[in-house]
Write a protein that holds these residues in place. Structure first.
Motif, PDB file in Angstrom:
ATOM      1  N   ARG A   1      38.333  66.437   3.010  1.00 11.53           N
ATOM      2  CA  ARG A   1      39.566  65.795   2.890  1.00 11.53           C
ATOM      3  C   ARG A   1      39.847  65.441   4.368  1.00 11.53           C
ATOM      4  NH1 ARG A   1      42.260  71.257   1.346  1.00 11.53           N
ATOM      5  NH2 ARG A   1      40.092  71.698   0.823  1.00 11.53           N
ATOM      6  N   ASP A   2      41.030  64.576   4.311  1.00 17.34           N
ATOM      7  CA  ASP A   2      41.420  63.961   5.405  1.00 17.34           C
ATOM      8  C   ASP A   2      42.420  64.918   6.396  1.00 17.34           C
ATOM      9  OD1 ASP A   2      39.944  61.665   4.789  1.00 17.34           O
ATOM     10  OD2 ASP A   2      41.819  60.518   4.097  1.00 17.34           O
ATOM     11  N   LEU A   3      42.256  64.987   7.534  1.00 17.68           N
ATOM     12  CA  LEU A   3      43.337  65.536   8.648  1.00 17.68           C
ATOM     13  C   LEU A   3      43.934  64.335   9.213  1.00 17.68           C
ATOM     14  CD1 LEU A   3      40.934  68.194  10.050  1.00 17.68           C
ATOM     15  CD2 LEU A   3      42.115  68.338   7.959  1.00 17.68           C
ATOM     16  N   PHE A   4      45.194  64.679   9.364  1.00 15.31           N
ATOM     17  CA  PHE A   4      46.348  63.687  10.108  1.00 15.31           C
ATOM     18  C   PHE A   4      46.551  64.504  11.322  1.00 15.31           C
ATOM     19  CE2 PHE A   4      46.069  62.804   5.856  1.00 15.31           C
ATOM     20  CZ  PHE A   4      45.896  61.565   5.598  1.00 15.31           C
ATOM     21  N   VAL A   5      46.635  63.768  12.496  1.00 17.73           N
ATOM     22  CA  VAL A   5      47.036  64.439  13.601  1.00 17.73           C
ATOM     23  C   VAL A   5      47.990  63.612  14.735  1.00 17.73           C
ATOM     24  CG1 VAL A   5      46.107  65.266  15.877  1.00 17.73           C
ATOM     25  CG2 VAL A   5      44.532  65.340  14.187  1.00 17.73           C
ATOM     26  N   TYR A   6      49.105  64.246  14.966  1.00 17.63           N
ATOM     27  CA  TYR A   6      50.249  63.536  15.778  1.00 17.63           C
ATOM     28  C   TYR A   6      49.952  64.173  17.230  1.00 17.63           C
ATOM     29  CZ  TYR A   6      54.844  63.561  17.873  1.00 17.63           C
ATOM     30  OH  TYR A   6      56.058  63.382  18.831  1.00 17.63           O
ATOM     31  N   LEU A   7      49.734  63.094  18.145  1.00 15.30           N
ATOM     32  CA  LEU A   7      49.463  63.435  19.624  1.00 15.30           C
ATOM     33  C   LEU A   7      51.082  63.031  20.253  1.00 15.30           C
ATOM     34  CD1 LEU A   7      46.228  62.234  20.245  1.00 15.30           C
ATOM     35  CD2 LEU A   7      47.050  64.422  19.770  1.00 15.30           C
ATOM     36  N   PRO A   8      51.583  63.949  21.019  1.00 14.01           N
ATOM     37  CA  PRO A   8      53.142  63.614  21.773  1.00 14.01           C
ATOM     38  C   PRO A   8      52.946  62.541  22.393  1.00 14.01           C
ATOM     39  CG  PRO A   8      52.040  65.524  22.584  1.00 14.01           C
ATOM     40  CD  PRO A   8      51.090  65.326  21.500  1.00 14.01           C
ATOM     41  N   PRO A   9      54.087  61.900  22.748  1.00 16.17           N
ATOM     42  CA  PRO A   9      54.213  60.745  23.849  1.00 16.17           C
ATOM     43  C   PRO A   9      53.440  60.976  25.058  1.00 16.17           C
ATOM     44  CG  PRO A   9      56.347  61.301  22.935  1.00 16.17           C
ATOM     45  CD  PRO A   9      55.320  62.310  22.486  1.00 16.17           C
ATOM     46  N   GLY A  10      53.320  61.995  25.682  1.00  8.29           N
ATOM     47  CA  GLY A  10      52.747  62.236  26.984  1.00  8.29           C
ATOM     48  C   GLY A  10      51.214  62.569  27.096  1.00  8.29           C
ATOM     49  N   TYR A  11      50.723  62.843  25.856  1.00  7.64           N
ATOM     50  CA  TYR A  11      49.222  63.218  25.762  1.00  7.64           C
ATOM     51  C   TYR A  11      48.268  62.296  26.604  1.00  7.64           C
ATOM     52  CZ  TYR A  11      45.264  65.301  23.561  1.00  7.64           C
ATOM     53  OH  TYR A  11      43.914  65.893  23.435  1.00  7.64           O
ATOM     54  N   GLN A  12      48.334  61.046  26.391  1.00  2.00           N
ATOM     55  CA  GLN A  12      47.398  60.367  27.092  1.00  2.00           C
ATOM     56  C   GLN A  12      47.736  59.984  28.611  1.00  2.00           C
ATOM     57  OE1 GLN A  12      44.808  59.288  25.623  1.00  2.00           O
ATOM     58  NE2 GLN A  12      45.626  59.812  23.677  1.00  2.00           N
ATOM     59  N   GLN A  13      49.053  60.499  28.993  1.00  2.00           N
ATOM     60  CA  GLN A  13      49.266  60.270  30.284  1.00  2.00           C
ATOM     61  C   GLN A  13      49.160  61.436  31.333  1.00  2.00           C
ATOM     62  OE1 GLN A  13      51.161  58.923  27.830  1.00  2.00           O
ATOM     63  NE2 GLN A  13      50.301  56.981  28.456  1.00  2.00           N
ATOM     64  N   ASN A  14      48.854  62.447  30.430  1.00  2.00           N
ATOM     65  CA  ASN A  14      48.743  64.001  31.169  1.00  2.00           C
ATOM     66  C   ASN A  14      47.382  64.396  31.035  1.00  2.00           C
ATOM     67  OD1 ASN A  14      51.600  64.185  32.579  1.00  2.00           O
ATOM     68  ND2 ASN A  14      52.104  63.681  30.429  1.00  2.00           N
ATOM     69  N   PRO A  15      46.121  64.250  31.515  1.00  2.00           N
ATOM     70  CA  PRO A  15      45.005  64.545  30.874  1.00  2.00           C
ATOM     71  C   PRO A  15      44.469  66.005  31.337  1.00  2.00           C
ATOM     72  CG  PRO A  15      44.757  63.276  33.025  1.00  2.00           C
ATOM     73  CD  PRO A  15      46.166  62.962  32.362  1.00  2.00           C
ATOM     74  N   MET A  16      45.442  66.749  32.037  1.00  2.00           N
ATOM     75  CA  MET A  16      45.130  68.047  32.522  1.00  2.00           C
ATOM     76  C   MET A  16      46.020  68.959  31.637  1.00  2.00           C
ATOM     77  SD  MET A  16      42.709  67.747  34.579  1.00  2.00           S
ATOM     78  CE  MET A  16      42.641  69.451  34.783  1.00  2.00           C
ATOM     79  N   LYS A  17      47.083  68.445  30.663  1.00  2.00           N
ATOM     80  CA  LYS A  17      47.849  69.310  30.346  1.00  2.00           C
ATOM     81  C   LYS A  17      47.210  69.913  28.651  1.00  2.00           C
ATOM     82  CE  LYS A  17      52.926  69.316  28.711  1.00  2.00           C
ATOM     83  NZ  LYS A  17      54.098  68.692  28.816  1.00  2.00           N
TER      84      LYS A  17
END
Length: 280
Positions: A22-38
């Motif tokens: 089956r498919d999985l769908f993932v939401y990443l929040p606005p700051g995910y790419q800008q905060n690589p340690m979080k």
């Protein structure tokens, strides 16, 4: 550059427990790419093909829109959301546990209970993959499970069986009883747990116009049993009765902000009703 959330699709995720994909769908929040340690809390949701996109009836939960708005307003922390697709005709089977008190043989459809295997699929296949690929906070306190209708039923069973994995449960319009529309005979579809489990947040709700699919007396019965086990109303368990809400994605979407705030932020000033004998 303005931070933006993103939606990803993981195609054909295989389950050895259920022998399907089956498919999985993932939401990443606005700051995910800008905060690589979080690292981020994760909300897992059943019926994943309906939570970001329209379902067969044309409605969607629009979880990404609600999460974006609440994050932008500072009402919740940033979270990851994972939608697990259902398997169509197998949905009722996968969302049903063979436990004491679950009268699945009296359900309105023929049930082959695969709830334990679906539980293993979530806990031993989906969650380890998400924790390995994304920057999650993997402990139970930061891991939530949510679903509606049969998805609410399976959330209740999985969550209270495995509080070591899921510390927050969103149980929306739960299918706790099968009611024969002709005879109005009632057949329970849930297991009554005998002891309080270490779940920090329980959200239980329903609408006033769900007919015999989901009835107030049945949802209150379960909520009051949970209060009887020791879950403190408001702090550990929130019960919401939503006037004029039906058994449909658009109405779950309309009240989604409340459980998200209850899990991840300030409760705010929504219509949140405590589960007490005085609330009808």
């Amino acid at each position: 550059m303005e931070n933006r959330s993103s939606l990803l699709t993981i195609k054909d995720f295989h389950s050895a427990f259920l022998d399907n994909r089956r498919d999985l769908f993932v939401y990443l929040p606005p700051g995910y790419q800008q905060n690589p340690m979080k690292r981020y809390p994760v909300l897992y949701m059943h019926d994943g093909q309906n939570i970001f996109q329209p379902a067969f009836n044309g409605y969607s939960w629009n979880v990404h829109e609600t999460a974006d708005r609440l994050i932008q307003e500072g009402r919740i922390e940033e979270i990851i959301v994972v939608g697990i697709s259902n398997m169509g005709l197998e949905r009722a089977n996968e969302f049903t546990h063979d436990l004491e008190g679950v009268h699945y043989r009296d359900d309105k459809v023929e049930i082959r209970p695969l709830g334990q295997k679906y539980e293993n699929f979530l806990i031993e296949e989906v969650k380890p993959y998400i924790d390995a690929v994304f920057r999650t906070k993997p402990d139970a306190e930061h891991t939530a499970l949510m679903g509606s209708s049969r998805g609410g039923q399976v959330t209740y069973h999985i969550g209270l069986r495995r509080p070591d994995v899921f510390g927050k449960l969103g149980i929306m319009s739960p299918y706790f009883y099968c009611v024969d529309p002709a005879t109005l005979e009632e057949y329970p579809q849930y297991h009554a747990f005998g002891t309080k489990q270490p779940v920090s947040r329980l959200w239980i709700d329903l609408g006033s116009t769900e007919g015999v699919l989901v009835m107030v007396k049945h949802v209150r019965e379960v909520a009051e049993k949970l209060v009887g086990l020791g879950y403190e109303a408001d702090r550990e368990l929130m019960y919401l009765y939503e006037p004029d809400a039906a058994h449909v994605e658009k109405d779950w979407a309309a009240r989604l902000a409340s459980p998200l705030i209850y899990f991840y932020g300030n409760k705010g000033s929504g219509r949140l009703y405590r589960c007490t004998a005085a609330t009808r």
